[in-house]
Design an enzyme around this catalytic site. Structure first.
Site, mmCIF file in Angstrom:
data_model
loop_
_atom_site.group_PDB
_atom_site.id
_atom_site.type_symbol
_atom_site.label_atom_id
_atom_site.label_comp_id
_atom_site.label_asym_id
_atom_site.label_seq_id
_atom_site.Cartn_x
_atom_site.Cartn_y
_atom_site.Cartn_z
ATOM 1 N N ALA A 63 -75.320 42.391 20.624
ATOM 2 C CA ALA A 63 -75.836 43.707 21.028
ATOM 3 C C ALA A 63 -77.242 43.992 20.509
ATOM 4 O O ALA A 63 -77.935 44.853 21.055
ATOM 5 C CB ALA A 63 -74.880 44.797 20.538
ATOM 6 N N CYS B 164 -85.995 37.261 14.784
ATOM 7 C CA CYS B 164 -85.839 36.012 14.022
ATOM 8 C C CYS B 164 -85.680 34.805 14.944
ATOM 9 O O CYS B 164 -85.939 33.672 14.529
ATOM 10 C CB CYS B 164 -84.644 36.113 13.077
ATOM 11 S SG CYS B 164 -83.089 36.499 13.908
#
Length: 422
Positions: A112, A46
């Site tokens: 992460a 994204c």
């Protein structure tokens, strides 16, 4: 590498050139068809879309060719694409990938997900046969660099967003695990959605979502395999909750002190953790003074975020040093790998000449076959001569390789000794 990210391109443009997983596979196949000798790993998230490519023919696959390929995949004009893309080559491209994989280039530094996304992109390239020797090496090295940053710094352990601190640091202080814990989220907006992502990563499986617009609660619950509950059942959900999260846009508290008193009685002193992430606050602060209730407000969480941000900044130079070391290590390995075939051919050529001359000399001297000592001594002399002759050029090649073949000695030796191409 050619691509863009949240640093340099608006979300409207990133949406135009983003790829779904199925589109990535189709793009990789199309790339292999168009550039049979090329390699491609396509990272699409994204926040970034980046194409990592390499080929033996730089004229065939240059920046313009990759930009045109990307534009064609989305039926866009080349100029529209290339004007908003960044371009890095060689060492800079390698260092950029390592930085991305280590989450030092992310919107939330230390998150992460990006390493998993980079791994997924590489795996897709392998499955679709668009990865090759160079991309295999660089993406495996990127994984190693990212792991070093994780293990040798505390950047990934210093959460800097309110939801990540709430879920990653506050909840573990009260509950050992979210397993068999009822989590109730009030609010289905951006804050609620981001919190849900961290809850899911933390292992929460019993999550109920309430929102004044029930349709939004249903849509969010569907995305996260949660349960949407009508707003009218708020009180019952508060009684059942182990973790209660406020993330609404209400202008007044959704639960006042007086409204909570009877709910607290019904809870029979079961521990309740309240995370109030809303501004204005969703829960009357005085609720936190009741027995068995732990209430953390937005200011408490923001203070933790700021503290973590300062600690993360201290770790930044160490993380960047790791990236620099791993980049240098990778580049040196690539350069030395390039010298291997040339050195091997040069030694093979020298050994063939030695054998021919040694056979000729033995015949001319008419050596007794039983006189092995003399034959071995002659052969040792030939070996010493070859080693002495080859030592200077081989040492120079290795030194030049360590500096990135800047002097062109590898190519010069290949031509001088007529060693052919790799």
């Amino acid at each position: 590498m050619i691509g863009c990210s949240h640093h340099d391109a608006a979300v409207e443009f990133r949406e135009k050139i983003a790829f779904t997983s199925s589109q990535v596979s189709e793009a990789l196949k199309a790339f292999r068809s168009q550039f049979p000798g090329g390699e491609l790993v396509l990272v699409s998230t994204c926040n970034r879309i980046e194409l990592y490519t390499t080929t033996g023919d730089d004229q065939q696959l240059d920046r313009d060719a990759v930009a045109k390929f990307l534009a064609d995949q989305h039926s866009l004009g080349v100029d529209e694409v290339i004007d908003q893309m960044i371009y890095r080559a060689g060492i800079e491209a390698v260092e950029h990938l390592f930085t991305v994989a280590a989450s030092l280039d992310s919107m939330v530094v230390g998150e992460a997900q990006i390493l998993a996304q980079v791994k997924q992109a590489y795996d897709l390239a392998c499955v679709n046969d668009s990865a090759g020797a160079v991309t295999h090496s660089v993406f495996q090295a990127a994984n190693r660099a990212a792991k070093r940053v994780q293990q040798e710094t505390s950047i990934h352990r210093r959460r800097v967003s309110v939801p990540s601190v709430a879920v990653g640091e506050v909840i573990p202080e009260v509950f050992d695990s979210l397993r068999k814990k009822r989590v109730v989220i009030c609010g289905a907006g951006e804050m609620g959605e981001e919190t849900l992502r961290y809850l899911q990563q933390a292992g929460a499986s019993d999550v109920h979502i309430l929102n004044r617009s029930h349709d939004r609660a249903v849509a969010l619950a569907k995305s996260f395999d949660a349960v949407a509950v009508p707003w009218s059942e708020l009180n019952d959900e508060v009684v059942a909750a182990d973790v209660l999260i406020g993330a609404t846009s209400a202008t007044e508290p959704i639960i006042t002190h007086d409204a909570f008193v009877p709910l607290h009685t019904r809870r029979r002193n079961r521990v309740l953790l309240i995370l109030d992430l809303a501004v204005p606050r969703d829960f009357d602060p005085s609720i936190g003074e009741m027995t068995s209730v732990y209430l953390y407000g937005i200011d408490d969480l923001k203070a933790a975020c700021e503290r973590n941000r300062r600690e993360r900044q201290k770790e930044w130079p160490k993380a960047k040093q790791i990236i620099a070391e791993e980049t240098e290590r990778f580049v040196q390995a690539i350069h030395h790998r390039a010298t291997g075939p040339v050195i091997q051919r040069l030694r093979s050529q020298a050994n063939e000449l030695k054998k021919d001359e040694l056979d000729r000399l033995k015949n001319k001297l008419a050596l007794d076959p039983a006189d092995t000592a003399t034959a071995k001594e002659i052969e040792k002399s030939f070996d010493r001569l070859i080693n002495k002759l080859l030592h200077p050029p081989l040492a120079s090649i290795r030194d030049d390789a360590a500096e990135g073949h800047r002097q062109g000695l590898l190519e010069a030796v290949r031509q001088l000794f007529n060693l052919g191409d790799d």
